[in-house]
Scaffold this active site. Structure first.
Site, short mmCIF file in Angstrom:
data_model
loop_
_atom_site.label_atom_id
_atom_site.label_comp_id
_atom_site.label_asym_id
_atom_site.label_seq_id
_atom_site.Cartn_x
_atom_site.Cartn_y
_atom_site.Cartn_z
NE ARG A 1 -25.58 6.51 13.33
CZ ARG A 1 -25.73 5.23 12.95
NH1 ARG A 1 -26.24 4.36 13.79
NH2 ARG A 1 -25.36 4.84 11.76
CD GLU B 1 -20.78 -5.15 -0.76
OE1 GLU B 1 -19.76 -5.76 -1.10
OE2 GLU B 1 -20.90 -4.56 0.33
#
Length: 177
Positions: free
Chosen positions: A60, A97
Site C-alpha cells: 500500500r 515474530e
C-alpha cells in the site's frame, strides 16, 4: 483532520487472523476527496524541504508513495519483499515474530546524499519501517522523515522510529489495536 480521515477507514475484525482488527484504507482510497486529502496531508509538511526521493513500502506504500512523490515532483523508490525486483538489489534482513524477512531496493535506486521520505499506509510494531530506515541509511541516503496514514500507538512502532532519529507523521491513530 484526524477524525475526518479516520471516518473513511474501515475496521475489519479478525482479519487476517482472530484477534486482529485490520484497518482497511481501501475505503479511503476509493473516496476521491478522501484520497486527495490524505495525500495532501502527507505531502504538506515536506514541501520545500529538499526531498529527492520517496520510498514506498510494499504494497500500500506504493499507492500512497507514488502519489506523494508525484506531488513533491521527485522520484519514487519501491521497497519490495525479497525476489520481486528484476535488477541488482541491496537488501536488509529483519526479524519477524516468528522468523525473518527481507526487504530490497534496486542497487541504483538511491545515491549517497539523497533526501528520502518513507511512506506507508500504517505503522504498527515498526519492524518493516525500521528495516526500511536501516536499508536507506546503509546506502547513504538521508531519511528526512516517515509518513503514514494510520498509527497503532499501542504497538509502539512510531516511537521506535523516532528513537532512531526518524521523525514520524501520522494522519490518525487507532488506539487499542
Amino acid at each position: 483532520m484526524s477524525d475526518w480521515i479516520k471516518s473513511r477507514i474501515r475496521s475489519i475484525p479478525d482479519y487476517p487472523k482472530p484477534g486482529i482488527m485490520f484497518c482497511d484504507i481501501t475505503t479511503l482510497l476509493k473516496d476521491a476527496q478522501g484520497f486527495r486529502k490524505a495525500v495532501d496531508e502527507l505531502v504538506q509538511p515536506y514541501a520545500g524541504l529538499g526531498i529527492t526521493k520517496v520510498a514506498g513500502i510494499e504494497a500500500r506504500g506504493f499507492i500512497l508513495g507514488g502519489a506523494v512523490a508525484h506531488q513533491l515532483s521527485v522520484g519514487f523508490v519501491p521497497v519490495r519483499k525479497k525476489g520481486k525486483l528484476p535488477a541488482a538489489v541491496l537488501g536488509v534482513d529483519y526479524a519477524l515474530e516468528y522468523g525473518t524477512d527481507r526487504l530490497e531496493i534496486h542497487a541504483d535506486a538511491l545515491s549517497a546524499g539523497d533526501r528520502v521520505l518513507i511512506v506507508d499506509d500504517l505503522i504498527a510494531t515498526g519492524g518493516t519501517a525500521l528495516a526500511t530506515l536501516d536499508l536507506l541509511r546503509r546506502v547513504g541516503a538521508e531519511v528526512v522523515a516517515a509518513a503514514f496514514i494510520i498509527n497503532l500507538p499501542d504497538l509502539g512502532g512510531a516511537l521506535k522510529l523516532e528513537s532512531m532519529g526518524c521523525p514520524v507523521r501520522c494522519l490518525c491513530d487507532f488506539p487499542g489495536h
